[in-house]
Write an enzyme that holds these catalytic residues in place. Sequence first.
Site, mmCIF file in Angstrom:
data_model
loop_
_atom_site.group_PDB
_atom_site.id
_atom_site.type_symbol
_atom_site.label_atom_id
_atom_site.label_comp_id
_atom_site.label_asym_id
_atom_site.label_seq_id
_atom_site.Cartn_x
_atom_site.Cartn_y
_atom_site.Cartn_z
ATOM 1 N N CYS A 26 0.846 -1.193 0.000
ATOM 2 C CA CYS A 26 0.000 0.000 0.000
ATOM 3 C C CYS A 26 0.882 1.243 0.000
ATOM 4 C CB CYS A 26 -0.929 0.006 1.212
ATOM 5 S SG CYS A 26 -0.049 0.032 2.788
ATOM 6 N N CYS A 29 3.371 1.686 2.746
ATOM 7 C CA CYS A 29 4.620 0.936 2.559
ATOM 8 C C CYS A 29 5.619 1.776 1.770
ATOM 9 C CB CYS A 29 4.352 -0.371 1.818
ATOM 10 S SG CYS A 29 3.294 -1.543 2.701
ATOM 11 N N ASP A 431 -4.738 15.856 -27.213
ATOM 12 C CA ASP A 431 -3.987 15.734 -28.452
ATOM 13 C C ASP A 431 -4.981 15.974 -29.587
ATOM 14 O OD1 ASP A 431 -1.903 14.941 -30.300
ATOM 15 O OD2 ASP A 431 -3.019 13.075 -30.521
ATOM 16 N N ASP A 632 -3.640 9.506 -28.061
ATOM 17 C CA ASP A 632 -3.727 8.175 -28.670
ATOM 18 C C ASP A 632 -2.415 7.700 -29.279
ATOM 19 O OD1 ASP A 632 -3.616 9.885 -30.859
ATOM 20 O OD2 ASP A 632 -4.859 8.568 -32.102
ATOM 21 N N ASP A 636 2.255 10.830 -27.122
ATOM 22 C CA ASP A 636 1.446 11.302 -25.998
ATOM 23 C C ASP A 636 1.767 10.562 -24.701
ATOM 24 O OD1 ASP A 636 -0.051 13.034 -27.682
ATOM 25 O OD2 ASP A 636 -1.253 11.332 -28.346
#
Length: 740
Positions: A26, A29, A431, A632, A636
């Site tokens: 977690c 940690c 984008d 996409d 990017d």
Amino acid sequence: MKPSTLAAPPPPTAIDWSLPIEGMTCASCVARVEKALKKVPGVLSAEVNLATEKAQVTVDGSQTPVEALIAAVEKAGYVAHAASTPGTEDAEPVHPHDNTWWPIAVAAVLSLPLVLPMLGMPLGLDWALPGWMQLALATPVQFWLGARFYRSGWAALRAGAGNMDLLVAMGTSAGYGLSLYLLFKHADHGTPHLYFEASAVVITLVMLGKWLEARAKRQTTAAIRALNALRPETARVRRDGQDQELPIRQVRLGDLVVVRPGERLPVDGLVVEGASEVDESLVTGESLPVAKHAGDKVTGGAVNADGLLVVRTSAIGAESTLARIVRMVESAQAKKAPIQRLVDQVSAVFVPVVIGIAFVTLLAWGLGTGNWEAAILNAVAVLVIACPCALGLATPTAIMAGTGVAARHGILIKDAQALEIAHKVRVIGFDKTGTLTEGKPELVQADAADGDRTALLALAAAIQAGSEHPLARAVQTAAQQAGAVPPTASQLRAIPGRGMAAKVGERDLRLGSSRLMDELKVDLAPMATHAATLQAQGRTVSWVADVSRQPVLLGLLAFGDTVKPGARAAIAQLQQQGIRTVLVTGDNRGSADLVGKALGIDEIRADVLPEDKARIVGELKAGGATVAMVGDGINDAPALAAADVGIAMSTGTDVAMHAAGITLMRGDPALVSDAIDISRKTYAKIRQNLFWAFVYNAVGVPLAAFGLLNPMIAGAAMALSSVSVVTNALMLRKWKGSRP
């Protein structure tokens, strides 16, 4: 305003290390490992990435051996592996076995018979299994399948802290231990009410949450693996006049690399021979192939189209553009501040408080009344009511319900952290190519010198007959739509990097770039002003000429990318949600302005290099706003990783989807607004669930401590809290997106 300060440069002996870490479960940690590493003398910085399970540590090599780092991690209760320099190893998960689902299935099969009798209780039916059978079913769940919680909880105790695993181990042990005590005490008087089902179900559900979390970690590291996959493993190197296939690691600076048509460029470099068109869309985001000639730069990872290129290598290995993008993705992921889950934050305080209350209850009742059996039962009741069933279910059930309904509407949420953060988004970067536009060229204008547009399209289609070039397909489609019938053409041939040539009857025709027209001495002046206007709008202009005798200009063709249907409505919907939109694109200013103004986008950033997209995201975040990025392409990926929330179109590249926490399964910009909406509703459910979970504990623990809540009622209250939390989360299934 505070005066700016410059960070002191690292010493010349600074060394970067990458330490794979085992045992982190977690965000707390992560904080403990970072704290332990930063205490080591000579450590300049330490950042721990829970997703990749690695620590990136910068040390003063003159005084800090790597063994000291490993020892510090192990002292904190975790395991560190042999170190390596960052970027030299593949991004693989430290625990490949975490993707196994069979322990959850086994736990569910063993727990189900324990839970079914609870369904008959409201109907007055007694389906309870014999006590010894309940013990047989619950024991392997508690101590075999649930052993990981004991190990993690013990590590947290050794580090002087508490976490969710410690809470699970304590609560389920209390329920199991109480049941075992009651079973043997009343062995001769029938089966008493036992609590084996509570401990077994809690362990099963928390294991399911851990498994979902592990899946998200592996998907994060997949982004870097996908980027690395773009690097060809071999290159065709010309040495001493001979071409030979060599492993990419043997290519040296200055080597001549031969790239045939259709091959991916293995290195960055300068073209020294040949001409071709190169598809750089995966690297630069440019939607159209780019003509390359001698002296032009090319980038490794791009695809050579139709000509033979000889490239002189200018960058290899860690200095290549693709490698820099990989490092930026790694860096952006590592620098994401780990979110301290509210449950983990509370657990650090909740655990010692509950233990203290249970201990005080035991002593108060035992010393005050002398009835130590009642004291034990009341103390165990405190632990049972405090068992983190509702607390453990509050977040995962809401996330599971939210991600489930989102998936049915075409929104794939791979990272629960993204779902929790997206509700705060106030700025979204988009984008352009493939995200707000179709990402493929269309013929937007055809102007003939003699005014006969149909005849011009017929000739252009004849010259492009049989070609699979994106621009050729656009011409053929436009000619078909205009009813133009192409005449028969002969001697068709490609002119690499310039255009096409063909003969139609006795006419020798050319279709291509301004460079080709200049070489053929074609006078472009009659249409030059019109062409310049189109190019300023971001259009790509090609020319058609007859060079049979005296070169004659026949007309021009203008190509452009078209805006996706519904993109304007999607931007308007986001603005209604109070979100500012920013266009961040590598395309030229004219093309960006044309699209941005048509869609009503608030801010436009054009001519942005791939490495600058992440920087712009950082600038948008600098004002304190939560920023999402929608894209996409490979270019990017760094920006998607740097943003608080990355949103990728599934119609794009796998790299973008791996780097993003949210993937839109349709290339529909309207889904961006839907993703924000489902995040807001899911986060509201998480807050409601945590509130009720805390209320049950806040009310139940004092009642149990004062002896007003026996363990049986405590177990019922715990079950009721779980039911209410799950029921509240399932209401998310009624959510409807912007379209059915």
